[in-house]
Write a protein that holds these residues in place. Structure first.
Motif, PDB file in Angstrom:
ATOM      1  N   VAL A  71       0.853  -1.187   0.000  1.00 43.97           N
ATOM      2  CA  VAL A  71       0.000   0.000   0.000  1.00 43.97           C
ATOM      3  C   VAL A  71       0.890   1.239   0.000  1.00 43.97           C
ATOM      4  O   VAL A  71       1.732   1.416   0.882  1.00 43.97           O
ATOM      5  N   ASP A  72       0.722   2.069  -0.996  1.00 38.36           N
ATOM      6  CA  ASP A  72       1.508   3.296  -1.141  1.00 38.36           C
ATOM      7  C   ASP A  72       0.989   4.352  -0.167  1.00 38.36           C
ATOM      8  O   ASP A  72      -0.115   4.872  -0.319  1.00 38.36           O
ATOM      9  N   ARG A  73       1.825   4.674   0.845  1.00 38.95           N
ATOM     10  CA  ARG A  73       1.466   5.711   1.809  1.00 38.95           C
ATOM     11  C   ARG A  73       2.428   6.897   1.715  1.00 38.95           C
ATOM     12  O   ARG A  73       2.669   7.595   2.700  1.00 38.95           O
ATOM     13  N   SER A  74       2.953   7.129   0.544  1.00 36.21           N
ATOM     14  CA  SER A  74       3.847   8.259   0.352  1.00 36.21           C
ATOM     15  C   SER A  74       3.047   9.552   0.380  1.00 36.21           C
ATOM     16  O   SER A  74       1.810   9.557   0.336  1.00 36.21           O
ATOM     17  N   GLN A  75       3.772  10.689   0.403  1.00 36.29           N
ATOM     18  CA  GLN A  75       3.088  11.975   0.526  1.00 36.29           C
ATOM     19  C   GLN A  75       2.264  12.325  -0.706  1.00 36.29           C
ATOM     20  O   GLN A  75       1.287  13.061  -0.612  1.00 36.29           O
ATOM     21  N   SER A  76       2.636  11.786  -1.875  1.00 35.02           N
ATOM     22  CA  SER A  76       1.818  12.051  -3.061  1.00 35.02           C
ATOM     23  C   SER A  76       0.459  11.368  -2.948  1.00 35.02           C
ATOM     24  O   SER A  76      -0.480  11.743  -3.652  1.00 35.02           O
ATOM     25  N   GLN A  77       0.354  10.382  -2.070  1.00 31.93           N
ATOM     26  CA  GLN A  77      -0.924   9.722  -1.821  1.00 31.93           C
ATOM     27  C   GLN A  77      -1.663  10.368  -0.652  1.00 31.93           C
ATOM     28  O   GLN A  77      -2.834  10.704  -0.761  1.00 31.93           O
ATOM     29  N   THR A  78      -0.963  10.519   0.471  1.00 36.83           N
ATOM     30  CA  THR A  78      -1.634  10.983   1.689  1.00 36.83           C
ATOM     31  C   THR A  78      -1.977  12.462   1.649  1.00 36.83           C
ATOM     32  O   THR A  78      -2.898  12.900   2.344  1.00 36.83           O
ATOM     33  N   ASP A  79      -1.219  13.268   0.850  1.00 38.36           N
ATOM     34  CA  ASP A  79      -1.507  14.697   0.807  1.00 38.36           C
ATOM     35  C   ASP A  79      -2.725  15.030  -0.056  1.00 38.36           C
ATOM     36  O   ASP A  79      -3.181  16.177  -0.050  1.00 38.36           O
ATOM     37  N   ILE A  80      -3.225  14.050  -0.815  1.00 40.69           N
ATOM     38  CA  ILE A  80      -4.415  14.262  -1.645  1.00 40.69           C
ATOM     39  C   ILE A  80      -5.549  13.455  -1.026  1.00 40.69           C
ATOM     40  O   ILE A  80      -5.556  12.220  -1.094  1.00 40.69           O
ATOM     41  N   PRO A  81      -6.507  14.091  -0.367  1.00 43.99           N
ATOM     42  CA  PRO A  81      -7.539  13.358   0.383  1.00 43.99           C
ATOM     43  C   PRO A  81      -8.281  12.320  -0.448  1.00 43.99           C
ATOM     44  O   PRO A  81      -8.568  11.220   0.042  1.00 43.99           O
ATOM     45  N   ALA A  82      -8.621  12.632  -1.697  1.00 41.42           N
ATOM     46  CA  ALA A  82      -9.391  11.690  -2.514  1.00 41.42           C
ATOM     47  C   ALA A  82      -8.596  10.400  -2.740  1.00 41.42           C
ATOM     48  O   ALA A  82      -9.167   9.302  -2.733  1.00 41.42           O
ATOM     49  N   ARG A  83      -7.305  10.502  -2.952  1.00 37.72           N
ATOM     50  CA  ARG A  83      -6.487   9.302  -3.158  1.00 37.72           C
ATOM     51  C   ARG A  83      -6.381   8.484  -1.871  1.00 37.72           C
ATOM     52  O   ARG A  83      -6.368   7.261  -1.903  1.00 37.72           O
ATOM     53  N   LYS A  84      -6.283   9.175  -0.747  1.00 35.44           N
ATOM     54  CA  LYS A  84      -6.193   8.458   0.523  1.00 35.44           C
ATOM     55  C   LYS A  84      -7.464   7.647   0.778  1.00 35.44           C
ATOM     56  O   LYS A  84      -7.406   6.481   1.189  1.00 35.44           O
ATOM     57  N   VAL A  85      -8.625   8.255   0.515  1.00 30.78           N
ATOM     58  CA  VAL A  85      -9.894   7.535   0.692  1.00 30.78           C
ATOM     59  C   VAL A  85      -9.971   6.357  -0.271  1.00 30.78           C
ATOM     60  O   VAL A  85     -10.369   5.237   0.110  1.00 30.78           O
ATOM     61  N   MET A  86      -9.588   6.572  -1.525  1.00 26.72           N
ATOM     62  CA  MET A  86      -9.624   5.505  -2.515  1.00 26.72           C
ATOM     63  C   MET A  86      -8.693   4.361  -2.129  1.00 26.72           C
ATOM     64  O   MET A  86      -9.029   3.173  -2.288  1.00 26.72           O
TER      65      MET A  86
END
Length: 690
Positions: A71-86
């Motif tokens: 599971v990619d938990r890098s900042q490009s993922q976590t800093d964008i709320p929609a991607r984090k939810v997805m």
């Protein structure tokens, strides 16, 4: 099931017995002796019994098929709320689908940038290798990535992974994403203070072909420094002046695009170290005296100082009849120094100087304006400062922090630090200052002055001012109200820290950041942030840390020495941090300035597609175009996966088993073996008896 032997005799002895049995049987068959066949069977049964044949039965359990889910938990993922939810929803869906197959063992691992890393990047394959390092390759059924596709450690050779299984990717984000970012293409790491430096920037629009000129705003050390226009996709030059020595932070912010993925990478930062050219110092001594050499030796020993020194040896009022053409003295170039080139000097030192007609009154006003406009002036006063020819009686008085009373204080005294001086960086922790009396030699005279402006950091006898520091307009002035510092240089009564004191005074006058009495600084070592607050006042209270994401956090500052308060904090984010305390603010960058994590931010299959195709995995975008997500089903496969149907995630099921135990059955042991031998012997006896 398998057959094994545990012979009671060595194999070579059994071989000899077997040969003897064959010889006897051959003789019997050759001579037609009755019972030869039965005799051969009896011998064979005997040898078989001695060989002790065993029937082995293994008890095995099938091993599970390991499927790592990275599971990619890098900042490009976590800093964008929609991607984090997805990502979270996709992870739950994959867990449910894998749970339908008892033979599959999922391993959920999260790939995030460790706190010790200075260069944030997405390293999914490194995380994958660590997750299955204890698993044999035959047990790995496949790997599933949940990521936006921005991966920075794709191996050039997939064989280095040590696994032969499908690698599938579930892609977060949307298919039509676009983003704008700004990058520093070329820039110097060092620059001379006050000189222009050139650098090149580039604005990049990804995912869109409609690119309008963008506006870039510039901040240098937190201060607005203007704007300029940049065409996306083209190099844009930019020139700036290095404002100060030490670290300088240049911050470039480009105007965003409506609807872009994120504005995190709309900002670029560049760090440049300012280097001062040789400091130009003008030292003017009013007359030859013992302390003159102390100043000269100190300034000449510093390779970063260009010293211009004049000593007034023959004042204009001296009339001894010597013809001018016989004098070997150099005329004092007053106009050149105090009119034409006065602004070329970083510091002017008037050492026991008095107004004796050498300088016109207008030139004193030039010196005062030089200070008001940002220059530095040091007055090293002697007895003449209390006399009628004192420079305090000239237009220079407008910038002097103290006026003489006309009296000199004679008698030995120990220079001491005032309460403010114990906190001020110029005088704090001078060697020997922590004792009473201080561990340094005495001085024997000082100039008496009225109540001074600014800060009195050193005192003479009875607490009277000895060293006064003050600001005048944009410049600074220091007054050392004694000419006895040379006693320390000569080692009188053990001497004193004259070199450290003189150098700090000069550097404070030239605005060295390390010697500011009120300052907030921050530095980063890896992920560790160190905040330092210098003050000559009381406890400044907590500092506020503003992270790149906008998160605010207060940290308490604790006093480490008089006038210095510090705090240390390990940061989880990387990027440009703003530190505030009261009216003071400073910037510090944590991590690598051009970290890969903050460059490309749009969701893309291009980086991982070759890996997916080579391993026969599945590339699937989670977004269903209707505001939800679509998670593919799992397809268990026996044997090697040679293709993918494009709809399901193929998992190669393992054939590996684990041995739980072995059951042993001796074939010629007990009553069974005895019965066979008795039968053979009885049959042989019956046949021969006929």
């Amino acid at each position: 099931m398998s057959l094994s032997f545990s012979p009671f005799l060595p194999w070579w002895m059994l071989g000899v017995l077997g040969i003897l049995a064959l010889v006897v049987a051959f003789i019997g068959f050759h001579k037609g002796i009755r019972g030869s066949t039965i005799r051969l069977i009896a011998f064979a049964a005997l040898i078989a019994a001695l060989a002790n044949p065993l029937l082995l039965s293994e008890d095995r359990d099938a091993l599970s098929t390991v499927v790592p889910v990275v599971v990619d938990r890098s900042q490009s993922q976590t800093d964008i709320p929609a991607r984090k939810v997805m990502t979270d929803e996709a992870l739950q869906g994959i867990k449910q689908r894998l749970a339908q197959f008892p033979g599959i063992e999922p391993r959920i691992v999260e790939a995030s940038t460790p706190d010790t890393s200075d260069t944030p990047s997405t390293r999914l394959f490194e995380t994958l290798s660590s997750a299955v390092s204890d698993v044999p390759p035959a047990r790995i059924g496949g790997a599933i990535f949940i990521t936006d596709g921005q991966v920075h450690d794709v191996p050039s050779n997939l064989k280095t992974l040590g696994m032969n299984a499908p690698i599938s990717t579930l892609l977060t984000g949307k298919a039509n994403e676009f983003d704008r970012r700004i990058e520093v293409v070329r820039a110097p790491r060092f620059g001379i203070v006050g000189q222009n430096q050139d650098m090149v920037l580039r604005v990049i629009d990804e995912g869109t072909k409609v690119s309008q000129p963008a506006t870039v705003s510039v901040r240098i050390n937190g201060v607005e420094s203007g704007t300029f226009s940049a065409v996306p996709g083209k190099d844009t030059p930019y020139s700036f002046t290095v404002p100060r020595g030490g670290s300088n932070v240049l911050e470039f912010t480009v105007s965003g695009l409506p609807g872009e993925v994120t504005e995190t990478n709309n900002k670029a930062v560049h760090l440049i170290d300012g280097i001062r050219q040789n400091l130009r110092v003008l030292l003017v001594s009013g007359e030859p005296h013992a302390g003159e050499r102390a100043w000269r030796n100190l300034l000449k020993s510093d390779p970063s100082v260009d010293l211009v020194h004049f000593t007034i040896l023959r004042p204009p009022e001296k009339q001894d009849g010597t013809p001018i053409n016989e004098l070997s003295l150099i005329a004092f170039p007053t106009r050149e120094l105090f009119v034409e080139k006065i602004h070329d000097f970083d510091l002017i030192i008037l050492d026991r100087y008095q107004h004796r007609g050498v300088l016109p009154l207008l030139y004193y006003d030039n010196i005062a304006q030089y200070v008001q406009n940002g220059g530095a002036l040091l007055i090293a006063a002697g007895p003449e400062h209390a006399g009628p020819d004192s420079i305090a009686m000239t237009p220079l008085a407008s910038v002097l922090p103290a006026a003489p009373t006309g009296q000199m204080d004679d008698g030995g005294f120990y220079p001491r630090l005032s309460d403010i001086g114990k906190k001020h960086p110029v005088t704090r922790d001078l060697d020997g200052s922590g004792f009473e009396p201080p561990h340094w030699g005495r001085w024997f005279r000082s100039v008496d002055v009225t109540k001074p402006l600014g800060e009195t950091v050193m005192t003479a006898a009875d607490g009277k001012p000895l060293l006064v520091l003050n600001r005048a307009g944009k410049g600074r002035v220091a007054m050392l109200l004694s000419d006895q510092g040379w006693l320390w240089a000569r080692g009188f009564e053990g001497g004193g820290p004259h070199v450290a004191l003189y150098r700090r005074i000069a550097h404070w006058l030239m605005k060295e950041p390390e010697l500011e009495e009120e300052a907030l600084t921050a530095r980063a070592s890896g992920r560790m942030l160190t905040i330092t607050r210098q003050t000559i006042g009381n406890n400044p209270g907590p500092a506020t840390i503003i992270a790149p994401s906008g998160k605010r956090e207060e940290v308490a500052l604790s006093q480490t020495e008089p006038g210095r308060f510090t705090a240390e904090q390990r940061m989880s984010e990387t990027g440009l941090f703003t530190i505030t305390n009261g009216e003071f603010s400073t910037l510090v960058h944590i991590g690598t300035v051009d970290a890969p994590e903050f460059k490309a931010m749009i969701s893309t299959p291009d980086i991982l597609q070759p890996v997916v195709d080579t391993t026969h995995g599945l590339m699937k975008r989670l977004d269903d175009g209707k505001g939800g997500i679509s998670i593919p089903d799992i397809l268990p496969v026996r044997g090697e996966v040679r293709s993918n149907d494009g709809q399901r995630i193929a998992i190669r099921m393992t054939d590996e088993t684990v041995l739980k135990g072995i059951n042993t059955l001796p074939l010629f042991a007990g009553f069974g073996g005895l019965a066979m031998l008795l039968f053979a012997v009885s049959a042989m006896w019956w046949r021969e008896g006929r």
